[in-house]
Design a protein around this motif. Structure first.
Motif, PDB file in Angstrom:
ATOM      1  N   THR A  91     -88.681  20.768   9.749  1.00  0.00           N
ATOM      2  CA  THR A  91     -89.376  19.876  10.684  1.00  0.00           C
ATOM      3  C   THR A  91     -88.551  18.630  10.994  1.00  0.00           C
ATOM      4  O   THR A  91     -89.081  17.627  11.462  1.00  0.00           O
ATOM      5  N   ASP A  92     -87.235  18.699  10.732  1.00  0.00           N
ATOM      6  CA  ASP A  92     -86.329  17.570  10.966  1.00  0.00           C
ATOM      7  C   ASP A  92     -86.693  16.353  10.122  1.00  0.00           C
ATOM      8  O   ASP A  92     -86.371  15.222  10.464  1.00  0.00           O
ATOM      9  N   ASP A  93     -87.369  16.588   9.010  1.00  0.00           N
ATOM     10  CA  ASP A  93     -87.708  15.535   8.067  1.00  0.00           C
ATOM     11  C   ASP A  93     -86.977  15.835   6.763  1.00  0.00           C
ATOM     12  O   ASP A  93     -86.187  16.765   6.675  1.00  0.00           O
ATOM     13  N   TYR A  94     -87.240  15.040   5.733  1.00  0.00           N
ATOM     14  CA  TYR A  94     -86.585  15.231   4.447  1.00  0.00           C
ATOM     15  C   TYR A  94     -87.624  15.379   3.346  1.00  0.00           C
ATOM     16  O   TYR A  94     -88.637  14.673   3.322  1.00  0.00           O
ATOM     17  N   ALA A  95     -87.368  16.316   2.444  1.00  0.00           N
ATOM     18  CA  ALA A  95     -88.186  16.467   1.245  1.00  0.00           C
ATOM     19  C   ALA A  95     -87.516  15.726   0.097  1.00  0.00           C
ATOM     20  O   ALA A  95     -86.291  15.759  -0.042  1.00  0.00           O
ATOM     21  N   HIS A  96     -88.306  15.055  -0.721  1.00  0.00           N
ATOM     22  CA  HIS A  96     -87.783  14.251  -1.818  1.00  0.00           C
ATOM     23  C   HIS A  96     -88.147  14.890  -3.157  1.00  0.00           C
ATOM     24  O   HIS A  96     -89.251  15.402  -3.336  1.00  0.00           O
ATOM     25  N   SER A  97     -87.213  14.843  -4.084  1.00  0.00           N
ATOM     26  CA  SER A  97     -87.469  15.318  -5.441  1.00  0.00           C
ATOM     27  C   SER A  97     -86.714  14.432  -6.418  1.00  0.00           C
ATOM     28  O   SER A  97     -85.771  13.728  -6.044  1.00  0.00           O
ATOM     29  N   HIS A  98     -87.132  14.477  -7.688  1.00  0.00           N
ATOM     30  CA  HIS A  98     -86.545  13.609  -8.705  1.00  0.00           C
ATOM     31  C   HIS A  98     -86.184  14.442  -9.935  1.00  0.00           C
ATOM     32  O   HIS A  98     -86.799  15.464 -10.221  1.00  0.00           O
ATOM     33  N   GLU A  99     -85.200  13.972 -10.650  1.00  0.00           N
ATOM     34  CA  GLU A  99     -84.775  14.628 -11.878  1.00  0.00           C
ATOM     35  C   GLU A  99     -84.442  13.569 -12.920  1.00  0.00           C
ATOM     36  O   GLU A  99     -83.807  12.562 -12.619  1.00  0.00           O
ATOM     37  N   HIS A 100     -84.887  13.824 -14.152  1.00  0.00           N
ATOM     38  CA  HIS A 100     -84.497  13.019 -15.299  1.00  0.00           C
ATOM     39  C   HIS A 100     -83.616  13.892 -16.188  1.00  0.00           C
ATOM     40  O   HIS A 100     -83.873  15.092 -16.346  1.00  0.00           O
ATOM     41  N   ARG A 101     -82.596  13.280 -16.755  1.00  0.00           N
ATOM     42  CA  ARG A 101     -81.607  14.086 -17.462  1.00  0.00           C
ATOM     43  C   ARG A 101     -81.138  13.362 -18.729  1.00  0.00           C
ATOM     44  O   ARG A 101     -80.836  12.172 -18.695  1.00  0.00           O
ATOM     45  N   LEU A 102     -81.053  14.088 -19.822  1.00  0.00           N
ATOM     46  CA  LEU A 102     -80.385  13.624 -21.030  1.00  0.00           C
ATOM     47  C   LEU A 102     -79.069  14.371 -21.149  1.00  0.00           C
ATOM     48  O   LEU A 102     -78.957  15.532 -20.746  1.00  0.00           O
ATOM     49  N   TYR A 103     -78.057  13.714 -21.698  1.00  0.00           N
ATOM     50  CA  TYR A 103     -76.776  14.394 -21.841  1.00  0.00           C
ATOM     51  C   TYR A 103     -76.036  13.880 -23.070  1.00  0.00           C
ATOM     52  O   TYR A 103     -76.209  12.746 -23.500  1.00  0.00           O
ATOM     53  N   GLN A 104     -75.216  14.773 -23.636  1.00  0.00           N
ATOM     54  CA  GLN A 104     -74.356  14.463 -24.767  1.00  0.00           C
ATOM     55  C   GLN A 104     -72.965  14.997 -24.427  1.00  0.00           C
ATOM     56  O   GLN A 104     -72.838  16.080 -23.857  1.00  0.00           O
ATOM     57  N   GLN A 105     -71.929  14.249 -24.794  1.00  0.00           N
ATOM     58  CA  GLN A 105     -70.591  14.700 -24.443  1.00  0.00           C
ATOM     59  C   GLN A 105     -69.556  14.294 -25.476  1.00  0.00           C
ATOM     60  O   GLN A 105     -69.754  13.361 -26.254  1.00  0.00           O
ATOM     61  N   PHE A 106     -68.456  15.037 -25.439  1.00  0.00           N
ATOM     62  CA  PHE A 106     -67.301  14.754 -26.280  1.00  0.00           C
ATOM     63  C   PHE A 106     -66.093  14.634 -25.358  1.00  0.00           C
ATOM     64  O   PHE A 106     -65.830  15.512 -24.532  1.00  0.00           O
ATOM     65  N   ASN A 107     -65.348  13.534 -25.485  1.00  0.00           N
ATOM     66  CA  ASN A 107     -64.153  13.288 -24.690  1.00  0.00           C
ATOM     67  C   ASN A 107     -62.934  13.240 -25.606  1.00  0.00           C
ATOM     68  O   ASN A 107     -62.972  12.597 -26.660  1.00  0.00           O
ATOM     69  N   THR A 108     -61.865  13.887 -25.165  1.00  0.00           N
ATOM     70  CA  THR A 108     -60.610  13.778 -25.883  1.00  0.00           C
ATOM     71  C   THR A 108     -59.479  13.728 -24.858  1.00  0.00           C
ATOM     72  O   THR A 108     -59.600  14.292 -23.766  1.00  0.00           O
ATOM     73  N   LYS A 109     -58.410  13.035 -25.185  1.00  0.00           N
ATOM     74  CA  LYS A 109     -57.305  12.905 -24.240  1.00  0.00           C
ATOM     75  C   LYS A 109     -55.969  12.903 -24.988  1.00  0.00           C
ATOM     76  O   LYS A 109     -55.897  12.581 -26.176  1.00  0.00           O
ATOM     77  N   HIS A 110     -54.925  13.266 -24.232  1.00  0.00           N
ATOM     78  CA  HIS A 110     -53.573  13.289 -24.792  1.00  0.00           C
ATOM     79  C   HIS A 110     -52.587  13.160 -23.641  1.00  0.00           C
ATOM     80  O   HIS A 110     -52.941  13.328 -22.461  1.00  0.00           O
ATOM     81  N   ALA A 111     -51.345  12.871 -23.970  1.00  0.00           N
ATOM     82  CA  ALA A 111     -50.301  12.673 -22.960  1.00  0.00           C
ATOM     83  C   ALA A 111     -49.172  13.667 -23.180  1.00  0.00           C
ATOM     84  O   ALA A 111     -48.875  14.073 -24.312  1.00  0.00           O
ATOM     85  N   LEU A 112     -48.543  14.068 -22.062  1.00  0.00           N
ATOM     86  CA  LEU A 112     -47.365  14.915 -22.097  1.00  0.00           C
ATOM     87  C   LEU A 112     -46.375  14.325 -21.105  1.00  0.00           C
ATOM     88  O   LEU A 112     -46.528  14.474 -19.890  1.00  0.00           O
ATOM     89  N   GLN A 113     -45.405  13.589 -21.650  1.00  0.00           N
ATOM     90  CA  GLN A 113     -44.462  12.822 -20.838  1.00  0.00           C
ATOM     91  C   GLN A 113     -45.253  11.858 -19.939  1.00  0.00           C
ATOM     92  O   GLN A 113     -46.024  11.050 -20.440  1.00  0.00           O
ATOM     93  N   ARG A 114     -45.124  11.934 -18.615  1.00  0.00           N
ATOM     94  CA  ARG A 114     -45.830  11.005 -17.726  1.00  0.00           C
ATOM     95  C   ARG A 114     -47.270  11.438 -17.426  1.00  0.00           C
ATOM     96  O   ARG A 114     -48.051  10.669 -16.858  1.00  0.00           O
ATOM     97  N   PHE A 115     -47.621  12.662 -17.795  1.00  0.00           N
ATOM     98  CA  PHE A 115     -48.937  13.192 -17.469  1.00  0.00           C
ATOM     99  C   PHE A 115     -49.952  12.814 -18.554  1.00  0.00           C
ATOM    100  O   PHE A 115     -49.680  12.948 -19.753  1.00  0.00           O
ATOM    101  N   ASN A 116     -51.121  12.370 -18.114  1.00  0.00           N
ATOM    102  CA  ASN A 116     -52.218  12.042 -19.013  1.00  0.00           C
ATOM    103  C   ASN A 116     -53.345  13.055 -18.794  1.00  0.00           C
ATOM    104  O   ASN A 116     -53.858  13.195 -17.679  1.00  0.00           O
TER     105      ASN A 116
END
Length: 221
Positions: A91-116
């Motif tokens: 109908t050329d209108d917009y429908a609205h919806s909502h979301e609630h979210r919990l999240y857990q994460q693990f980050n790790t990093k390393h370098a190889l010469q100039r690349f990160n």
């Protein structure tokens, strides 16, 4: 170089206007705040639009507290996100919806010469209006400085990344994949700016995103 980056943003926005309706613009503000030597606060606000910037597709507000397992390379984090969606209807209108979210994460990093290289493993519990879903995400990012050996002030850099989304839904394990390339500039130790392209692929369709991001590090001293 700042004039070059400004021109790149203008040209990218002109390109958006010439694309088909599957082109989107994502504006992202990332905030990384060190609390002490062990804890940090990470958040992002994303304004995702359709072809025109005033046509909101999705608003995402996310934040979490991270703990440094090691001084520089390994971090665990838990947080919450709120998402507001806006979807066109017949109908050329917009429908609205909502979301609630919990999240857990693990980050790790390393370098190889100039690349990160950075690896992010994330688990999400998604509380939709009529459903609850669980999703796993893995992102690999490679960043290389162009005019300096390290990502210091006044450094241009390229960033390439890929992220795969898997969900705990029978016969629909694959959710989506995001592949992107950005040009970035470190304005100062506090601010950096990125502009790039991201291809989001779903099982039966895809969208193209112009990505514009500002990262703020340790604004509060």
């Amino acid at each position: 170089m700042k004039k070059i980056l400004a021109s790149f943003i203008v040209l990218a926005n002109l390109g958006v206007q010439a694309q088909e309706s599957n082109f989107r613009t994502w504006n992202v503000l990332n905030i990384n705040q060190k609390i002490n030597k062990d804890f940090n606060f990470q958040s992002d606000i994303q304004y995702r639009s359709y072809e025109e910037l005033d046509q909101l597709q999705q608003l995402l507000i996310r934040g979490g507290i991270g703990y440094n397992l090691t001084e520089n390379n390994n971090t665990v984090l838990a947080g919450y996100a709120y998402i507001q969606n806006r979807t066109p209807t017949s109908t050329d209108d917009y429908a609205h919806s909502h979301e609630h979210r919990l999240y857990q994460q693990f980050n790790t990093k390393h370098a190889l010469q100039r690349f990160n290289f950075a690896h992010r493993f994330r688990i999400e519990e998604r509380f939709l209006e009529n459903d609850t879903q669980f999703r796993f995400r893995y992102q690999l990012t490679a960043t290389v400085p162009l005019n300096n050996a390290k990502l210091i002030e006044n450094t241009w850099y390229l960033k390439a990344y890929n992220e795969v989304f898997l969900q705990a839904v029978k016969d629909k394990t694959f959710d989506r994949n995001r592949l992107g390339l950005s040009l970035g500039y470190v304005i100062s130790p506090t601010f950096s700016l990125e502009v790039g392209y991201m291809l989001q692929s779903l099982k039966a369709s895809h969208t193209d995103q112009l990505m514009i991001g500002l990262t703020v590090n340790n604004l509060i001293k």
